[in-house]
Design a protein around this motif. Structure first.
Motif, short mmCIF file in Angstrom:
data_model
loop_
_atom_site.label_atom_id
_atom_site.label_comp_id
_atom_site.label_asym_id
_atom_site.label_seq_id
_atom_site.Cartn_x
_atom_site.Cartn_y
_atom_site.Cartn_z
N ARG A 19 0.83 -1.20 0.00
CA ARG A 19 0.00 0.00 0.00
C ARG A 19 0.87 1.26 0.00
O ARG A 19 0.58 2.24 -0.69
N TYR A 20 1.97 1.23 0.77
CA TYR A 20 2.89 2.37 0.80
C TYR A 20 3.56 2.60 -0.56
O TYR A 20 3.68 3.73 -1.04
N ARG A 31 2.55 2.19 -3.40
CA ARG A 31 1.69 2.81 -4.42
C ARG A 31 1.77 4.34 -4.39
O ARG A 31 1.42 4.98 -5.38
N TYR A 32 2.21 4.91 -3.26
CA TYR A 32 2.24 6.37 -3.13
C TYR A 32 3.58 6.98 -3.59
O TYR A 32 3.73 8.19 -3.60
N LYS A 55 6.29 8.39 -6.05
CA LYS A 55 6.17 9.08 -7.34
C LYS A 55 6.68 8.22 -8.48
O LYS A 55 7.57 7.37 -8.30
N ALA A 79 5.75 10.19 0.24
CA ALA A 79 4.91 9.00 0.03
C ALA A 79 4.43 8.43 1.36
O ALA A 79 3.27 8.01 1.48
N ASP A 113 1.60 10.65 2.70
CA ASP A 113 0.34 10.40 1.99
C ASP A 113 -0.25 9.05 2.40
O ASP A 113 -1.48 8.91 2.57
N PHE A 114 0.62 8.05 2.56
CA PHE A 114 0.15 6.71 2.97
C PHE A 114 -0.51 6.77 4.35
O PHE A 114 -1.60 6.22 4.57
N ASP A 162 -3.97 8.73 4.27
CA ASP A 162 -5.07 7.99 3.64
C ASP A 162 -5.48 6.77 4.47
O ASP A 162 -6.67 6.44 4.57
#
Length: 739
Positions: A416-417, A419-420, A422, A501, A504-505, A508
């Motif tokens: 999941r991390y 995916r954030y 760049k 990242a 953001d992880f 969310d």
């Protein structure tokens, strides 16, 4: 159409002596056009000091032709340079047309002298007519007079059509054009250094006939050097030089009779043999074999020289109180700065610039091209950075595969991390840490990101336990990162992207679990910036420095060798002999280069602000003004280099050598605050530093000229301009460029 010689032509500012007056001078008291007494000129210092002129004495009667003969290196050219005011004697006395060269109202350097140097000293990109108009502009002659002279001299010297470019002419034709430049303004004194070299014998005969007419019919004084000894028979007086001394001066007839020789070459040979025998001629008798001859010019011994000079000066002052046409002595007052001379120099510079339109356009648009390259290549985020990913949470055999759910589920959080992160980072999967690190050592990846096998579980426990989490739990929930720090900029970008990242992880994930998103972040909040943006591109920091450095360095490069070629080819010397002053030359180049600078600066700002959208928060006009001032600083520094260097290679090396230190020390690429304290003081002395800081404050902070950081750049720029120009004049004076 012939050239009308006389005072009736009002276009001509040099008044000719009439035949009757010349005859009166011949029968009356001797009037001397040039007097040299005890002239000593040396070069070098200490043990390397040597004399070029060694107690030389010479007298040239007004309205006569004086043939100066001697081998190369005997001092002829040095003597002529002293006569036209380009060099000064170490000791001795010198009068030309009754004045010391360079003195007030002497007209030398200036309109009273016509000078033809050994070098061609012509602009190859000029036509014959443009060449005459350039020197005519220096002398403030009217176009009608120049046109008539061009037509007359074309016939006299058998010149090609006046619209022919000088560089397309043969060597002999070019020398004839050089001769025409010396003749066309009808000076009182003609100094010609080897005028007939490479000239057809018939044309040489025509030239000598013209010189004889100029001297006998119009009272002009002519000094000619030549290697063709026998052609000097047409001179009224001949001076034979050797090793910086004048061995003899007398009329050709007297020399041939006194030395019982058939040719002047035989006379010169006998004199050299006697001189080598350390038995110097009795100059009292040898040079005055016929003292009653009005053409013969006596050379007295040292006990009588001072009285002779005083008598000669009195004779000149008495004779020049009577002017042929007005009854008054002609006065050629040459001011320090003259609008017509500056105008002629400016026109000359523009013609030379536009003759090669390809090079002109290239140099004109080069700064815009440089600005484009800087914007395209600098300050942007790197892309395509390969990072090794070692995710021990993945185990296909145990059914642990990435799930991409966005729900509040503590499962496969590593995926999941990731995916954030760049897209600038290319994720490359590796099975184990050792292989990933080896790939990093081989330069195949920029770093390694690794997750432990129980990362999601430990992360959950850390969230639940908070401050009660133990060390093993903290280590197990960490994301391990090894970065290749050999490139600091790339390392910083990777670090920033991985941290962003993670932020953001966390936000969310906590939002999906119904928690406050920001609670999982560090208790440090970066609020709205005072100036700029939260993520200001590095390009915006560099933009002011790039603008200033591009304009400054282009100005230096284009000006550094600007008149070195002219000086080497004798063009600068010829202009100075014509009366041009060094401040006028510097000012003309400043004006010409500044007009190019304006266009270059405009294009650079268009590229930076409109094409690449660099923001300017403040007054753009002030930023442009400071940039133009920096361009003038660069022009002034370039002129200083050109004044101090002897060749183009030295000028190019010096201008390029100054580029890198200024680039790194003026805060263009990196903040000055990152330098050692002692080096910061040096940085703020540099010409560009304050200007860059000023433009940066205008661009990013919107400050105006009322702020000290802004007006300091203006004041410092003016100070450097005046300092460089003052140094130019000092160096020119020391190196004898200025009269």
């Amino acid at each position: 159409m012939g050239m009308k010689m006389g005072v009736e032509n009002s276009d001509r500012f040099v008044t000719s002596h009439r035949m009757g007056e010349t005859n009166n001078n011949a029968t009356g008291s001797a009037v001397h056009g040039v007097i040299v007494r005890n002239a000593i000129k040396t070069y070098g210092v200490g043990s390397n000091r040597y004399a070029v002129l060694n107690e030389l004495n010479m007298t040239v009667k007004k309205g006569t032709i004086y043939g100066l003969l001697g081998a190369s290196g005997c001092g002829k050219t040095t003597l002529l340079s002293c006569l036209v005011g380009r060099r000064s004697l170490n000791s001795g006395e010198l009068l030309v047309l009754g004045h010391e060269p360079g003195s007030l109202n002497s007209g030398i350097p200036g309109p009273k002298v016509g000078y033809m140097p050994q070098e061609l000293a012509l602009y190859g990109n000029f036509t014959i007519k443009e060449t005459l108009f350039f020197f005519g502009g220096i002398y403030k002659l009217k176009a009608t007079f120049i046109n008539s002279q061009c037509e007359f001299l074309s016939k006299l010297l058998d010149l090609p059509p006046c619209d022919r470019y000088v560089q397309t002419l043969s060597g002999g034709q070019q020398r004839r054009v050089s001769f025409a430049v010396a003749l066309f303004h009808e000076p009182e004194l003609l100094i010609l250094d080897e005028p007939t070299v490479g000239v057809d014998p018939l044309l040489s005969h025509s030239i000598w006939n013209h010189l004889v007419r100029q001297s006998t019919e119009h009272g002009r004084t002519v000094i000619v050097t030549t290697h063709y000894i026998e052609e000097a028979r047409q001179a009224h007086t001949i001076g034979m030089m050797r090793s910086g001394r004048l061995l003899v001066q007398d009329s050709p007839e007297n020399l041939l009779n006194n030395y019982r020789a058939l040719s002047l070459e035989d006379v010169f040979l006998k004199l050299c043999i006697k001189d080598d025998g350390k038995n110097p001629l009795d100059r009292e008798t040898a040079t005055n074999a016929n003292d009653s001859n009005p053409v013969a010019a006596p050379i007295r011994n040292s006990t009588r020289r001072n009285s002779n000079l005083a008598r000669d000066i009195n004779q000149i002052d008495t004779s020049e109180t009577e002017h042929p046409s007005s009854g008054k002595s002609p006065c050629f007052k040459i001011p320090q700065m003259s609008a017509h001379r500056i105008g002629a120099l400016i026109r000359k510079n523009y013609i030379l610039s536009f003759r090669n339109i390809g090079i002109f356009l290239f140099t004109y648009f080069l700064p815009a091209l440089q600005a484009s390259l800087f914007n395209v290549t600098l300050g942007h985020e790197p892309t395509g950075l390969r990072m090794a990913i070692v995710n021990d949470e993945l185990d296909v055999n145990q059914g642990r595969v990435c799930n991409y759910t966005m729900d509040c589920e503590y499962s496969m959080l590593s995926c999941r991390y990731l995916r954030y992160i760049k897209d600038n980072i290319i994720q490359v999967q590796y099975a184990n840490v050792s292989d990933a690190l080896e790939a990093g050592r081989k330069g195949q990846v920029w770093g390694v990101v690794r997750f432990s096998w129980n990362f999601s579980k430990e992360f959950e426990m850390r969230e639940l336990n908070g401050d009660a989490a133990d060390l093993a739990n903290i280590i197990g929930s960490q994301i391990g990162i090894n970065i290749d720090s050999s490139n600091q900029q790339i390392g910083l970008f990777i670090e920033k992207w991985l941290l962003d990242a993670f932020g953001d992880f966390v936000r969310d994930f906590r939002r999906a679990c119904g928690n406050v998103p920001e609670a999982g972040l560090l208790p440090v909040a970066f609020l709205d910036p005072i100036y700029g943006q939260k993520s200001t591109p590095f390009t915006e920091f560099m933009a002011p420095g790039l603008i200033i450095s591009i304009v400054y360095n282009m100005a230096v490069a284009l000006t550094a060798g600007v008149f070195i070629t002219e000086r080497k080819q004798g063009l600068l010397d010829r202009s100075l002999v014509a009366g041009v002053k060094m401040p006028e030359i510097l000012l003309s180049y400043l004006i010409n280069q500044f007009t190019v600078l304006v266009g270059q600066t405009a294009l650079v700002f268009v590229v930076m602000l409109l094409v690449f959208n660099i923001p300017c928060q403040g007054n753009l006009a002030v930023a442009v003004f400071i940039t133009l001032l920096q361009g003038l600083v660069g022009i002034s520094f370039g002129l200083l280099i050109s004044t101090g260097c002897d060749n183009e290679m030295g000028a190019l090396s010096l201008s390029q050598a100054s580029f890198l230190p200024l680039l790194v020390i003026s805060g263009i690429c990196w903040p000055i605050e990152g330098m050692p304290l002692y080096l910061r003081k040096v940085a703020y002395v540099m010409p560009l530093t304050y200007a860059i800081e000023s433009v940066r404050c205008i661009f990013s902070r919107g400050w105006g000229v009322e702020k000290s950081n802004v007006y300091a750049g203006i004041l410092v720029s003016f100070a450097w301009i005046f300092a460089f120009l003052a140094l130019c004049l000092i160096v020119a004076r020391i190196r004898k460029f200025a009269s």
